[in-house]
Write a protein that holds these residues in place. Structure first.
Motif, mmCIF file in Angstrom:
data_model
loop_
_atom_site.group_PDB
_atom_site.id
_atom_site.type_symbol
_atom_site.label_atom_id
_atom_site.label_comp_id
_atom_site.label_asym_id
_atom_site.label_seq_id
_atom_site.Cartn_x
_atom_site.Cartn_y
_atom_site.Cartn_z
ATOM 1 N N LEU A 250 0.034 -1.014 0.158
ATOM 2 C CA LEU A 250 -0.426 -0.017 0.289
ATOM 3 C C LEU A 250 1.140 1.276 0.076
ATOM 4 O O LEU A 250 1.956 1.209 0.884
ATOM 5 N N LYS A 251 0.352 1.860 -0.987
ATOM 6 C CA LYS A 251 0.963 3.051 -0.949
ATOM 7 C C LYS A 251 1.117 3.658 -0.112
ATOM 8 O O LYS A 251 0.202 4.503 0.541
ATOM 9 N N ALA A 252 1.919 4.787 0.903
ATOM 10 C CA ALA A 252 1.664 5.580 1.972
ATOM 11 C C ALA A 252 3.233 6.221 3.171
ATOM 12 O O ALA A 252 3.864 5.969 2.218
ATOM 13 N N SER A 253 2.967 7.573 3.607
ATOM 14 C CA SER A 253 4.174 7.298 3.797
ATOM 15 C C SER A 253 4.832 6.893 4.535
ATOM 16 O O SER A 253 3.791 5.750 5.342
ATOM 17 N N ARG A 254 5.536 7.031 5.438
ATOM 18 C CA ARG A 254 6.726 6.466 6.579
ATOM 19 C C ARG A 254 5.625 5.766 7.379
ATOM 20 O O ARG A 254 6.813 5.008 7.698
ATOM 21 N N SER A 257 3.251 3.909 7.107
ATOM 22 C CA SER A 257 3.639 2.470 6.535
ATOM 23 C C SER A 257 4.553 1.781 7.865
ATOM 24 O O SER A 257 3.500 0.463 8.489
ATOM 25 N N TYR A 258 4.848 2.417 8.914
ATOM 26 C CA TYR A 258 5.522 1.679 10.090
ATOM 27 C C TYR A 258 4.748 1.311 10.964
ATOM 28 O O TYR A 258 4.395 -0.011 11.246
ATOM 29 N N PHE A 259 3.035 1.548 11.427
ATOM 30 C CA PHE A 259 2.209 1.754 12.001
ATOM 31 C C PHE A 259 0.987 0.466 11.647
ATOM 32 O O PHE A 259 0.092 -0.321 12.058
ATOM 33 N N LEU A 260 0.950 0.013 10.164
ATOM 34 C CA LEU A 260 0.535 -0.343 8.895
ATOM 35 C C LEU A 260 1.079 -2.010 9.434
ATOM 36 O O LEU A 260 0.209 -3.245 8.734
ATOM 37 N N LEU A 274 7.797 5.695 19.281
ATOM 38 C CA LEU A 274 7.073 7.220 19.804
ATOM 39 C C LEU A 274 7.771 8.195 19.038
ATOM 40 O O LEU A 274 7.167 9.121 18.614
ATOM 41 N N GLU A 275 8.880 8.252 18.189
ATOM 42 C CA GLU A 275 9.134 9.494 17.290
ATOM 43 C C GLU A 275 8.406 9.805 16.347
ATOM 44 O O GLU A 275 7.867 10.322 15.120
ATOM 45 N N THR A 276 8.472 7.981 16.085
ATOM 46 C CA THR A 276 7.087 7.906 14.507
ATOM 47 C C THR A 276 6.013 8.071 14.283
ATOM 48 O O THR A 276 5.376 8.813 13.550
ATOM 49 N N SER A 278 5.200 11.085 16.282
ATOM 50 C CA SER A 278 5.867 11.939 16.089
ATOM 51 C C SER A 278 5.157 12.722 14.784
ATOM 52 O O SER A 278 5.192 14.147 14.152
ATOM 53 N N LYS A 279 5.449 11.759 13.787
ATOM 54 C CA LYS A 279 5.857 12.268 12.229
ATOM 55 C C LYS A 279 4.705 11.801 11.571
ATOM 56 O O LYS A 279 4.235 12.295 10.545
ATOM 57 N N LEU A 280 3.579 11.240 12.395
ATOM 58 C CA LEU A 280 2.175 11.341 12.292
ATOM 59 C C LEU A 280 1.184 12.191 12.473
ATOM 60 O O LEU A 280 0.952 12.546 13.257
ATOM 61 N N ASP A 281 0.347 12.844 11.096
ATOM 62 C CA ASP A 281 -0.945 13.781 11.302
ATOM 63 C C ASP A 281 -1.464 13.508 10.491
ATOM 64 O O ASP A 281 -1.666 12.460 9.644
ATOM 65 N N ASP A 282 -2.744 14.556 10.170
ATOM 66 C CA ASP A 282 -3.671 14.037 9.283
ATOM 67 C C ASP A 282 -3.500 13.649 8.089
ATOM 68 O O ASP A 282 -3.807 13.206 6.983
ATOM 69 N N TYR A 283 -2.412 15.153 7.189
ATOM 70 C CA TYR A 283 -2.366 14.313 6.238
ATOM 71 C C TYR A 283 -1.272 13.283 5.462
ATOM 72 O O TYR A 283 -2.077 12.703 4.741
ATOM 73 N N ASP A 284 -0.973 12.340 6.775
ATOM 74 C CA ASP A 284 -1.310 11.358 5.736
ATOM 75 C C ASP A 284 -1.775 10.488 5.752
ATOM 76 O O ASP A 284 -1.795 9.732 4.667
ATOM 77 N N ILE A 285 -2.987 10.587 6.318
ATOM 78 C CA ILE A 285 -3.936 9.602 6.230
ATOM 79 C C ILE A 285 -4.531 9.995 4.263
ATOM 80 O O ILE A 285 -5.345 8.946 4.129
ATOM 81 N N VAL A 286 -4.696 11.641 4.520
ATOM 82 C CA VAL A 286 -5.494 11.641 3.281
ATOM 83 C C VAL A 286 -5.125 11.698 1.849
ATOM 84 O O VAL A 286 -5.375 11.672 1.253
ATOM 85 N N SER A 287 -3.461 11.711 2.436
ATOM 86 C CA SER A 287 -2.829 11.197 1.243
ATOM 87 C C SER A 287 -2.537 9.803 0.532
ATOM 88 O O SER A 287 -2.531 9.744 -0.472
#
Length: 406
Positions: A250-254, A257-260, A274-276, A278-287
């Protein structure tokens, strides 16, 4: 560098940053992420103005806490400078652990780890980075600090969190019923025997606060369209995780993808996680959804299209539990029409329940201080009969299923 900045807020006007530590925390990348987390999840599909963020809310809460500290000090409550800063930090960071679209993450790709737990992990990590200067704030946040009224200002039935989000969400949605007088509520606060109380003069402001909370839940937070949209988002992430575990690319942000691809729970939520996060937000999900709407998988494709195009499932609210026969008839119709399995059909046909209780009489009370010195629970002190009704939970049941055309 001047760290005592002033922010212009549409609700309260100018908000001052009280000290350089607070400024540095606001500037930190963990906190800045909150600019990219919607405060009200999918509610913008119902109320187009509801695009404000967790960043707005956290800053607003800190501003109200400044007001509360000044009011209590004026009334003779001793609050040291260290305690004052701890209160500001605890309320500023109370929501820092929220994932994309606020609540959807907790029920889908992170198993059984609440946003409060993640907030605490962020605070502990920041405490190491800031040489232990958050220790007192963490103690207050965890309700371990011996001065109970301070813990109540952070989390209770009349805390700075609720005082801000009701007024803020009312403003951005345009739902006037939620507009509370937070400044008057705070002005009426006092402390007796280490417990937060409201002076008798403020009783009507508390009544308005509780009624506003009830109305905002039914009209906004539990609005059926927002509810079905959030349920679809939860199922998008659930389906994506299911496919990823089967080896489907599945195409997704880094970060996403980590959480998937990982099975994350409380036991293995480590520093890397935790560090990963902190990089996750609404834009990851929408894109991701914009990519997944073209995927071969029937379930993922349709769920994403529904959210992106606001072509949602039909949702019916009932006072009684949904009959299993009704659920199965919808599932059966879907499996026959599209030649899909029952498991796949259950992504589009499901039931659930919602509950609204504006005031909980069990647990921490909202106490009214009478001129005689007597302290009484708001339900007993009020002559507003509705408050007794507001303390009883009201549960409604819902069923979601596709419109005629999927």
């Amino acid at each position: 560098m001047n760290k005592l900045k002033i922010l212009n807020d549409p609700i309260y006007g100018f908000i001052t940053i009280p000290n350089s530590l607070i400024f540095d925390l606001i500037e930190h990348k963990y906190f800045q992420r909150l600019r990219r987390i919607t405060q009200m999840g999918m509610s913008y599909l119902v109320y187009p103005g509801a695009h404000h963020t967790r960043f707005h809310h956290a800053i607003g809460c800190m501003h109200l806490m400044q007001k509360a500290v000044n009011v209590l000090r004026f009334k003779g409550v001793e609050i040291s400078e260290d305690e004052e800063t701890a209160l500001y930090i605890a309320i500023l960071l109370h929501d820092i652990g929220h994932g994309p679209f606020s609540h959807a993450m907790e029920h889908s790709i992170v198993n059984g780890v609440s946003h409060e737990q993640i907030s605490l992990l962020f605070m502990e990590h920041l405490n190491d980075e800031f040489n232990g200067s958050l220790t007192l704030a963490i103690s207050v946040f965890k309700k371990e600090y011996p001065r109970n009224f301070m813990c109540q200002l952070i989390s209770s039935q009349l805390d700075m969190d609720r005082a801000d989000y009701l007024k803020r969400d009312s403003f951005y949605t345009g739902v006037a019923e939620g507009n509370i007088n937070s400044e008057r509520l705070i002005t009426m606060l006092s402390v007796v025997d280490d417990e937060l109380v409201v002076e008798n003069k403020g009783i009507y402001s508390v009544e308005k606060f509780l009624v506003a909370r009830r109305l905002m839940y039914w009209q906004v937070y539990l609005h059926k369209t927002g509810l079905v949209a959030e349920q679809l988002l939860i199922r998008v992430l659930k389906r994506a995780k299911e496919l990823a575990h089967k080896g489907v690319h599945l195409k997704a942000s880094r970060a996403l993808s980590y959480f998937l691809n990982q099975e994350i729970s409380e036991t293995n939520f480590n520093v890397v996680t935790l560090e990963t996060f902190s990089k996750l937000d609404d834009y990851d999900i929408v894109s991701a959804m914009k990519e997944w709407q073209y995927h071969d998988d029937f379930v993922l494709k349709n769920l994403c299209e529904m959210i992106l195009n606001r072509d949602l499932l039909t949702i019916k609210l009932k006072k009684k539990k949904i009959k299993k026969e009704l659920l199965h008839s919808h599932i059966s119709a879907l499996t026959t029409k599209y030649n899909i399995s029952e498991d796949e059909a259950e992504y589009f046909v499901f039931t659930g329940e919602i509950s609204n209780q504006a005031y909980q009489q069990k647990g921490q009370h909202i106490n009214i201080l009478h001129k005689s010195g007597k302290i009484e629970d708001i339900v007993k002190a009020s002559d507003q009969l509705n408050l007794k009704a507001l303390s009883k939970p009201v549960t409604k049941y819902f069923i979601c299923y596709p419109k005629v055309k999927l």
